[in-house]
Enzyme design. Sequence first.
Site, PDB file in Angstrom:
ATOM      1  N   THR A  19       0.827  -1.413   0.047  1.00  0.00           N
ATOM      2  CA  THR A  19       0.039   0.140  -0.318  1.00  0.00           C
ATOM      3  C   THR A  19       0.809   1.214  -0.077  1.00  0.00           C
ATOM      4  OG1 THR A  19      -0.234  -0.020   2.462  1.00  0.00           O
ATOM      5  CG2 THR A  19      -2.027  -0.975   1.434  1.00  0.00           C
ATOM      6  N   ASP A  20       2.147   1.065   0.278  1.00  0.00           N
ATOM      7  CA  ASP A  20       2.856   2.492   0.692  1.00  0.00           C
ATOM      8  C   ASP A  20       3.280   3.128  -0.903  1.00  0.00           C
ATOM      9  OD1 ASP A  20       4.829   0.610   0.040  1.00  0.00           O
ATOM     10  OD2 ASP A  20       6.294   1.295   1.349  1.00  0.00           O
ATOM     11  N   SER A  49      32.247  -6.393   7.203  1.00  0.00           N
ATOM     12  CA  SER A  49      30.991  -6.990   7.383  1.00  0.00           C
ATOM     13  C   SER A  49      31.115  -8.369   7.904  1.00  0.00           C
ATOM     14  CB  SER A  49      30.181  -7.245   5.979  1.00  0.00           C
ATOM     15  OG  SER A  49      29.370  -7.829   6.168  1.00  0.00           O
ATOM     16  N   ASP A 151       9.653   1.033   5.170  1.00  0.00           N
ATOM     17  CA  ASP A 151      10.801   0.343   6.053  1.00  0.00           C
ATOM     18  C   ASP A 151      11.702   1.218   6.691  1.00  0.00           C
ATOM     19  OD1 ASP A 151       9.734  -1.870   4.597  1.00  0.00           O
ATOM     20  OD2 ASP A 151      11.512  -2.092   2.951  1.00  0.00           O
ATOM     21  N   TYR A 200       7.659  -7.139  -8.095  1.00  0.00           N
ATOM     22  CA  TYR A 200       7.083  -5.646  -7.237  1.00  0.00           C
ATOM     23  C   TYR A 200       7.202  -4.708  -8.087  1.00  0.00           C
ATOM     24  CZ  TYR A 200       8.075  -2.152  -3.615  1.00  0.00           C
ATOM     25  OH  TYR A 200       7.838  -1.148  -2.765  1.00  0.00           O
TER      26      TYR A 200
END
Length: 352
Positions: A19-20, A49, A151, A200
């Site tokens: 929905t964003d 890392s 996010d 997406y």
Amino acid sequence: MSKITVKSPGRVNLIGEHTDYTYGYVMPMAIDLYTIITAEKYDKVQLYSEHFNEEKTFTLDNLTKEGSWIDYVKGVLWVLIQEGYKIGGLKGKITGDLPLGAGLSSSASFEVGILEVLNQLYNLNIDPLKKALLAKKAENEFVGVPCGILDQFAVVFGKKDNVIFLDTQTLQYEYIPFPKDVSVLVFYTGVKRELASSEYAERKRIAEESLRILGKESSKEVTEKDLGKLPPLHRKFFSYIVRENARVLEVRDALKEGDIEKVGKILTTAHWDLAENYRVSCEELDFFVKKAMELGAYGARLTGAGFGGSAIALVDKDKAKTIGDAILREYLAKFSWKAKYFVVKPSDGVGV
């Protein structure tokens, strides 16, 4: 200032999926799995890392994309320099227990974490909303991922024992207490979301096209009557978004009333709507949802973009491990993916 350590959480979206990017409603929470960055000022950038067991070194005048994890760091540096912030390099290491690629926003967690490290080391005084927007810009314009604000907002604004009800158009938000005796069982299917980026982008394109056809700025303004003006596929996809916006409002009200059973039912309905009408689920996610419900969860659904990644179930705190173990056992007997589960709770956002 010598070394600092920043903890940046992952996130789970309770409801309000896909929905964003049409400026609808979402309800994320930051979770107690973290990216942890320990760093100090340095004349260039030198970062190790632990997850990739790799060290990368570069200078601030060499912010070219490499197609690896370091691009998230370069993206944040690039956006800060673009916005006129006075920064230097940093030297440090990245650890933590937040899994990568599991649909728990490890990229947003990492970006916001790096941003906060630089904010602290160089006294940039960036306000919270600006942090979320800068991290989103780094991901959109440098890394090249067309994500919405959900996010990054959750990672910055997370609050212990609360979910965030967010209007992604106005960026107005409200904290809503989450029951302390309920746990969120996050199940990572082990299915890497290879489809996610192309599918997406396709969902986003169709949704944005639908708004243009209707002459609307946000999915919140779209009514059932409007949907009739859309071509068939657009109508099918966009009607899901309209229903999902309504569900976020229902969950908000049910949480305020302390009705976790109603919240659960809405989540499960949302999952099957995502599966059948928005077509972003997969066999593994559906299996988890069915099993969780059989084993006494209040509700369950996929979380994140779909096509693999993770799903969540709301369960009684004292039954979380039993239910998680049982689902994992049956799942591993049926599928060959390396799945795992986590029991999480709403946590505070990024901080030192």
